[in-house]
Design an enzyme around this catalytic site. Structure first.
Site, PDB file in Angstrom:
ATOM      1  CE  LYS A   5      -6.110   1.640  -0.510  1.00  0.00           C
ATOM      2  NZ  LYS A   5      -7.018   2.348   0.947  1.00  0.00           N
ATOM      3  CE  LYS A  40      -3.666   2.104   2.207  1.00  0.00           C
ATOM      4  NZ  LYS A  40      -4.707   1.957   3.164  1.00  0.00           N
TER       5      LYS A  40
HETATM    6  C1  PBG Z   1      -7.614   3.824   5.587  1.00  0.00           C
HETATM    7  C2  PBG Z   1      -7.848   3.653   3.905  1.00  0.00           C
HETATM    8  C3  PBG Z   1      -7.979   4.371   2.972  1.00  0.00           C
HETATM    9  C4  PBG Z   1      -8.524   3.627   1.836  1.00  0.00           C
HETATM   10  C5  PBG Z   1      -8.427   2.331   2.593  1.00  0.00           C
HETATM   11  N1  PBG Z   1      -8.264   2.185   3.967  1.00  0.00           N
HETATM   12  C6  PBG Z   1      -6.650   6.027   2.780  1.00  0.00           C
HETATM   13  C7  PBG Z   1      -5.546   6.018   3.339  1.00  0.00           C
HETATM   14  O1  PBG Z   1      -4.449   5.569   3.934  1.00  0.00           O
HETATM   15  O2  PBG Z   1      -5.413   7.189   3.694  1.00  0.00           O
HETATM   16  C8  PBG Z   1      -8.232   4.151   0.708  1.00  0.00           C
HETATM   17  C9  PBG Z   1      -9.196   4.388  -0.500  1.00  0.00           C
HETATM   18  C10 PBG Z   1      -9.761   4.981  -1.372  1.00  0.00           C
HETATM   19  O3  PBG Z   1      -9.142   6.126  -1.879  1.00  0.00           O
HETATM   20  O4  PBG Z   1     -10.000   4.722  -1.812  1.00  0.00           O
HETATM   21  N2  PBG Z   1      -6.953   3.305   6.166  1.00  0.00           N
END
Ligand code: PBG
Length: 321
Positions: free
Chosen positions: A246, A193
């Site tokens: 992601k 991520k």
């Molecule tokens: C938070 C989380 C995020 C997303 C999924 N879980 C945002 C972040 O890490 O700030 C993002 C998903 C998206 O942008 O569609 N733990």
């Protein structure tokens, strides 16, 4: 003489030799849930995408099921006055997430329910972990995450999806599941991520933007692929059931590498900013929305994703029908 265009000469031959195909069963639907009654509010930076209160969530789950979609990924928007540094509300057995899980299962017990596990929607700082002296501390956070994961399975979720990027959390969650007797609870690890600007609209949706600093001490540097592979390897060793990359479109190489090097199914999160870009361009008449959507999802599949979490899931399911 080679005549490669023979394979492209008609729709029949093109379909015959098509290498990858998107199926409705590949798609996972992220859902945003809020307290209240009769609430269906559009997220301004995600046109066409809504937050639902639990009563209207029922209709949404019925619609998703009718379209042939079979998995959902739940996120909750938490009231500001319930937020604190330790994300205490995340463990409330009667919290919004726990009730949402029950509602989904009441409407369709067959639907696979995955839940987001991270502290940011519950954190007064908007960070994914507990803050001490301006730093996000790892091990105390992992303890809370493991309890949070157990609480979601207790409420009836099938899988958890830890999106926090703390070290060692997959192992801790797996151990907590074993200790609780949850031998068939799944873990979809957000393994690679990245600290991405493409999460902006999601943070609007959940009002979860970090109150100070950024997330670069836990989410990864977009420039790195070896680091992503290492994170995925650790998650596989620690007992994850699926590895996620992601965002998706800017990280197709990461999806491909993890798919080739490791053994678990790979999922990709086509994130909020990726959705918003297509929507915005389509609204301006600069892109054909359906074509851009299908080409994007198709490319994520081609890169190697077995599963795609996407805000386009319902639209794509309609096209595929
Ligand atoms: C938070 C989380 C995020 C997303 C999924 N879980 C945002 C972040 O890490 O700030 C993002 C998903 C998206 O942008 O569609 N733990």
């Amino acid at each position: 003489m080679h005549r490669p265009r023979i394979l492209r000469a008609s729709a029949a031959v093109r379909d015959l030799v098509q290498e990858t195909r998107l199926h409705t069963s590949d798609l996972m639907v992220p859902l945003f849930i809020v307290e209240g009654k009769g609430v269906k509010e559009e997220i301004s930076s995600m046109p066409g995408y809504n937050r639902y209160s639990l009563d209207l969530l029922r209709d949404e789950i019925a619609e998703i099921s009718d379209l042939g979609l079979r998995s959902v990924l739940l996120f909750v928007k938490v009231d500001d006055r319930l937020k604190d540094n330790k994300g205490t509300e995340a463990l409330n057995p009667n919290g919004l997430m726990q009730r949402a899980i029950q509602v989904v299962k009441e409407v369709n017990p067959e639907l696979l329910v995955l839940t987001d596990v991270a502290l940011d929607p519950f954190s007064s700082y908007g960070h994914d972990g507990i803050v001490e002296n301006g730093k996000i501390i790892n091990d105390a956070t992992v303890e809370v995450l493991a309890q949070m994961a157990v609480s979601h399975i207790e409420a009836g979720a099938d899988w958890v999806a830890p999106s926090d990027m703390m070290d060692g959390r997959i192992g801790a969650i797996r151990l907590a599941f074993e200790n609780a007797g949850f031998h068939d609870a799944g873990i979809m690890a957000y393994s690679a991520k990245y600290a991405s600007c493409f999460y902006g609209p999601f943070r609007d949706a959940l009002d979860s933007a970090p109150g100070f600093g950024d997330k670069k001490t836990y989410q990864m540097n977009p420039a790195n692929i070896r680091e992503g592979l290492k994170e995925a390897m650790l998650d596989q060793e620690e007992g994850a059931d699926m590895l996620m990359v992601k965002p998706a479109m800017a990280y197709l190489d990461v999806i491909k590498t993890i798919k080739e090097e490791l053994l678990l199914p790979v999922s990709a999160y086509h994130v909020s900013g990726e959705y918003a870009m297509i929507k915005a361009a389509a609204e301006k008449g600069w892109l054909n929305e359906e074509a851009a959507m299908m080409e994007s999802l198709g490319s994520i599949k081609r890169a190697g994703a077995d599963v795609i979490a996407t805000y386009f899931a319902k639209d794509a399911a309609r096209v595929l029908k």
